[in-house]
Design a protein around this motif. Structure first.
Motif, short mmCIF file in Angstrom:
data_model
loop_
_atom_site.label_atom_id
_atom_site.label_comp_id
_atom_site.label_asym_id
_atom_site.label_seq_id
_atom_site.Cartn_x
_atom_site.Cartn_y
_atom_site.Cartn_z
N ARG A 262 9.31 39.21 78.30
CA ARG A 262 8.11 40.05 78.35
C ARG A 262 7.59 40.16 79.78
N THR A 263 6.89 41.24 80.04
CA THR A 263 6.24 41.42 81.34
C THR A 263 4.78 41.04 81.21
N LEU A 264 4.36 40.13 82.06
CA LEU A 264 2.99 39.62 82.04
C LEU A 264 2.28 40.07 83.32
N LEU A 265 1.18 40.81 83.15
CA LEU A 265 0.37 41.24 84.29
C LEU A 265 -0.74 40.22 84.53
N LEU A 266 -0.71 39.57 85.67
CA LEU A 266 -1.79 38.69 86.10
C LEU A 266 -2.61 39.43 87.16
N TYR A 267 -3.92 39.28 87.10
CA TYR A 267 -4.73 39.99 88.10
C TYR A 267 -5.89 39.12 88.56
N ALA A 268 -6.23 39.29 89.84
CA ALA A 268 -7.33 38.54 90.44
C ALA A 268 -8.64 38.96 89.80
N GLN A 291 8.51 38.09 83.07
CA GLN A 291 8.56 38.80 84.35
C GLN A 291 7.11 38.95 84.79
N VAL A 292 6.76 38.26 85.85
CA VAL A 292 5.37 38.19 86.26
C VAL A 292 5.08 39.26 87.30
N VAL A 293 4.12 40.11 86.99
CA VAL A 293 3.59 41.09 87.94
C VAL A 293 2.16 40.66 88.26
N MET A 294 1.82 40.63 89.54
CA MET A 294 0.50 40.16 89.92
C MET A 294 -0.22 41.22 90.75
N GLU A 295 -1.47 41.47 90.39
CA GLU A 295 -2.34 42.35 91.18
C GLU A 295 -3.40 41.50 91.86
N VAL A 296 -3.44 41.58 93.20
CA VAL A 296 -4.33 40.72 93.97
C VAL A 296 -5.04 41.54 95.05
N GLN A 297 -5.96 40.90 95.74
CA GLN A 297 -6.65 41.55 96.85
C GLN A 297 -5.62 41.99 97.90
N PRO A 298 -5.82 43.18 98.51
CA PRO A 298 -4.80 43.71 99.43
C PRO A 298 -4.39 42.75 100.53
N SER A 299 -5.32 41.96 101.06
CA SER A 299 -4.97 41.06 102.17
C SER A 299 -4.06 39.92 101.75
N LEU A 300 -3.90 39.70 100.43
CA LEU A 300 -3.03 38.64 99.94
C LEU A 300 -1.63 39.14 99.56
#
Length: 527
Positions: A262-268, A291-300
Motif C-alpha cells: 500500500r501507499t501511505l501518505l505522511l504529511y507534516a 511505499q511511503v510518500v511524505m509531504e513536508v515543508q519545502p525547506s526540508l
C-alpha cells in the motif's frame, strides 16, 4: 415571489421555533425560505449565520454576515464577524472587524476582550493588556477578560500576575470551565504537573466541545512530559478536535491496517523540528511493506529525499499523489503505540549529502580547534519563543576561548545584529544556509552543537551529531520533565533551567563543560 409581510413573519416564526427546539437543519431551511421571499431580511440573515456557525459551516456563516454588514453597519454584527473570522484563522481580518465594532460602540466589554485575545495571538501584548483592562473597566468581573489577561501575563512571562488573574476568575465563577482551563495551563507551565492533571480532569468532566478537547490535549502534553506515553499519545490525538483537519480522499491509517503493498501518505502537521523528529518512523513503515510518500515543508524536501526508506518527498500542499492511506506525522506515535523504550533510531537516522559535506569541508578549511555550532533562538512567532530563545549577548557569555564557533542561525534578529557581528570568534553563513540539506552538511562538519529548543536541535540529533539542548522550565513535553537523558536522540544532552526560569546557571554550566571537555582532551573530532 411577491413579498408578503405576514407570510414572511410566519415563515420566520416557524424557523425560530425549529431553532429553539434544536432542529438546526430545519431552522436553516426555514431561514432560507424567508430569504427567498425577502433576500434582505436582516434577522433571517443573522439567524441563518448563527445556525451555519453552529453546524461548523464557518465559510457560509461569513458569507451571510457579509451580507448583513452590507445592509447594516452595526457593532454587534462586526463583533460576530470577528468571531467567525477568528474561527477561520483569518485573524488580521477579525481584528479589523472587532476594531470597527468598538469604533461604533465602545461600551461593550466582550468586544474589548475579543480584541485583546486577537492581539495576544498577534504578539502585541501591551496593546492586548490595555484591551483587557478596558473590558474590565467597562464590566468589572468580566470572566473572559480575566482569563484573557491571564494569558497575556503568561506570554509576558509574568506568571504570578497570570495566576492572580485566573484565580480571580475562579473566585467569581467557581463552576466556570475557562478559568479552570487557564489555571490548569499555568500549573503545567510552572512544572506543577499533578495540579495541572487534577484541573484538566475537572475541565474534561464539566466542559464540552472545544473546552473539553483543549483540556484533553493539555492533559496529553502533561502525561507525555511525565513519560506516560501509553496514555499520553492516544490522548494527544484530541488536538484534532480543535484544529482543522486536512481533507483527503483516503482513509486515516491508525496502525491497525496492513501496509503491505500500500501507499501511505505522511504529511507534516506541525513545525520543522517536529517533522525532522517524526521522519524516523518512515523506515519502520517502509519495512512493513508500505511505499511511503511524505509531504513536508519545502525547506526540508532536499534533506529528506532518499532517506528513511521514503519513496518520494514532496512539498507540503497542492494535490496529493495517489495513495491508499494517510497519516499526519505527529499521529504516528499513537498509531505505532510508542513507548519510552521503543523510540526507534535514537543513534541517528539522517545523513548529509556527501557532495555538500565536501563543499563545507573546503569552505571551513583545516581544523585547528574543535568546532561548535550555535543556535540561540527559534522562530519568533512561536507562542513560547519568549521562554525558549536566549538573547545573543547573554548566550555568548557562556562561550570560552578555544573553540571554532559557527552560527547555525538562518538569520540574526534585527535588534541583535550588532551583538552578533561584534562576536569575533563566530563564523556566520546565513546567506549560504538556503535549506536544511545545506545546514545538515554544515552540522555534519561540527564536533558539537549547542542550541536552544528549535529545529537545529532536532537536526543535530537526527544526524547523530553530539549536541547540548538548553531547555526552559518546564520544557516542551517531548524532552520529559527531568534528567539529562533524551528519549529521541542518543547523543543529545539536556541542560535545564531550574524552577526560577533563569538562564545564567545553565549558561555557566555550558561554559564549565566546554572548558572541561577541551582540557580533558577526550573530544573526538568530526571527520
Amino acid at each position: 415571489m411577491v413579498k408578503d409581510p405576514i407570510a414572511v413573519m410566519q415563515l420566520l416564526a416557524q424557523a425560530v421555533a425549529a431553532h429553539a427546539a434544536g432542529d438546526l437543519q430545519e431552522a436553516r431551511s426555514g431561514y432560507g425560505r424567508v430569504l427567498e421571499v425577502d433576500p434582505e431580511h436582516l434577522d433571517a440573515l443573522r439567524l441563518l449565520a448563527g445556525v451555519q456557525a453552529d453546524q461548523g459551516d464557518v465559510d457560509e456563516a461569513i458569507a451571510a454576515t457579509q451580507e448583513v454588514l452590507r445592509l447594516h453597519d452595526h457593532a454587534k454584527d462586526h463583533e460576530f464577524m470577528s468571531s467567525l473570522l477568528t474561527a477561520a484563522r483569518r485573524r488580521a481580518e477579525a481584528l479589523a472587524h472587532i476594531e470597527r465594532s468598538i469604533e461604533l460602540d465602545a461600551g461593550v466589554a466582550s468586544a474589548h476582550c475579543q480584541r485583546g485575545t486577537l492581539l495576544v495571538h498577534a504578539g502585541r501584548l501591551q496593546e492586548a493588556m490595555a484591551s483587557f483592562e478596558q473590558a474590565l473597566h467597562t464590566e468589572p468581573g468580566h470572566i473572559d477578560s480575566l482569563v484573557g489577561r491571564g494569558l497575556a501575563y503568561e506570554r509576558l512571562n509574568r506568571l504570578d500576575e497570570a495566576v492572580a488573574s485566573h484565580e480571580r476568575a475562579i473566585e467569581l465563577d467557581p463552576d466556570g470551565v475557562a478559568p479552570l482551563a487557564g489555571r490548569a495551563r499555568l500549573h503545567q507551565l510552572m512544572g506543577e504537573f499533578g495540579q495541572a492533571l487534577r484541573l484538566y480532569d475537572q475541565v474534561i468532566e464539566r466542559g464540552s466541545g472545544k473546552d473539553r478537547a483543549a483540556a484533553r490535549y493539555g492533559k496529553a502534553c502533561t502525561l507525555l512530559a511525565l513519560g506516560d506515553y501509553a496514555q499520553g499519545w492516544p490522548l494527544y490525538e484530541h488536538r484534532w478536535d480543535t484544529l482543522p483537519r486536512r481533507k483527503l480522499p483516503s482513509a486515516r491509517w491508525t496502525g491497525q491496517e496492513s501496509l503491505e503493498g500500500r501507499t501511505l501518505l505522511l504529511y507534516a502537521d506541525q513545525g520543522l523540528g517536529d517533522t525532522l523528529m517524526n521522519a524516523r518512523f518512515a523506515a519502520d513503515l517502509a519495512q512493513a511493506g508500505a511505499q511511503v510518500v511524505m509531504e513536508v515543508q519545502p525547506s526540508l524536501v532536499p534533506l529528506l529525499q532518499g532517506q528513511c526508506g521514503i519513496a518520494q518527498v514532496r512539498p507540503l500542499g497542492g494535490q496529493p499523489p495517489p495513495h491508499d492511506f494517510n497519516c499526519p506525522l505527529f499521529s504516528l506515535p499513537a498509531a505505532l503505540r510508542l513507548r519510552l523504550d521503543t523510540v526507534p533510531a535514537r543513534a541517528g537516522y539522517l545523513r548529509a549529502d556527501p557532495a555538500r559535506k565536501a563543499q563545507w569541508a573546503r569552505r571551513l578549511g583545516p581544523r585547528t580547534q574543535p568546532r561548535v555550532g550555535l543556535a540561540w533562538s527559534g522562530y519568533g512567532g512561536h507562542s513560547q519563543d519568549h521562554r525558549r530563545s536566549i538573547p545573543f549577548a547573554q548566550f555568548a557569555s557562556a562561550l570560552p576561548a578555544g573553540w571554532d564557533y559557527v552560527s547555525l542561525q538562518a538569520h540574526a534578529r534585527p535588534h541583535e545584529c550588532q551583538a552578533v557581528e561584534s562576536f569575533a570568534p563566530m563564523r556566520r553563513f546565513e546567506s549560504e544556509l538556503t535549506d536544511f540539506a545545506e545546514t545538515a552538511a554544515l552540522v555534519s562538519q561540527l564536533d558539537l552543537v549547542v542550541t536552544v529548543d528549535t529545529s537545529v536541535a532536532h537536526l543535530a540529533g537526527a544526524l547523530g551529531v553530539p549536541n547540548w539542548i538548553l531547555l526552559h522550565h518546564p520544557p516542551d513535553y517531548r524532552w520529559l520533565a527531568t534528567g539529562e537523558w533524551c528519549p529521541w536522540y542518543a547523543r543529545s544532552k539536556l541542560l535545564r533551567q531550574g524552577p526560577d526560569q533563569s538562564w545564567p546557571p545553565v549558561l555557566q554550566r555550558v561554559r564549565r563543560d566546554l572548558e572541561r571537555w577541551v582540557m580533558a582532551g577526550d573530544l573526538v573530532l568530526a571527520t
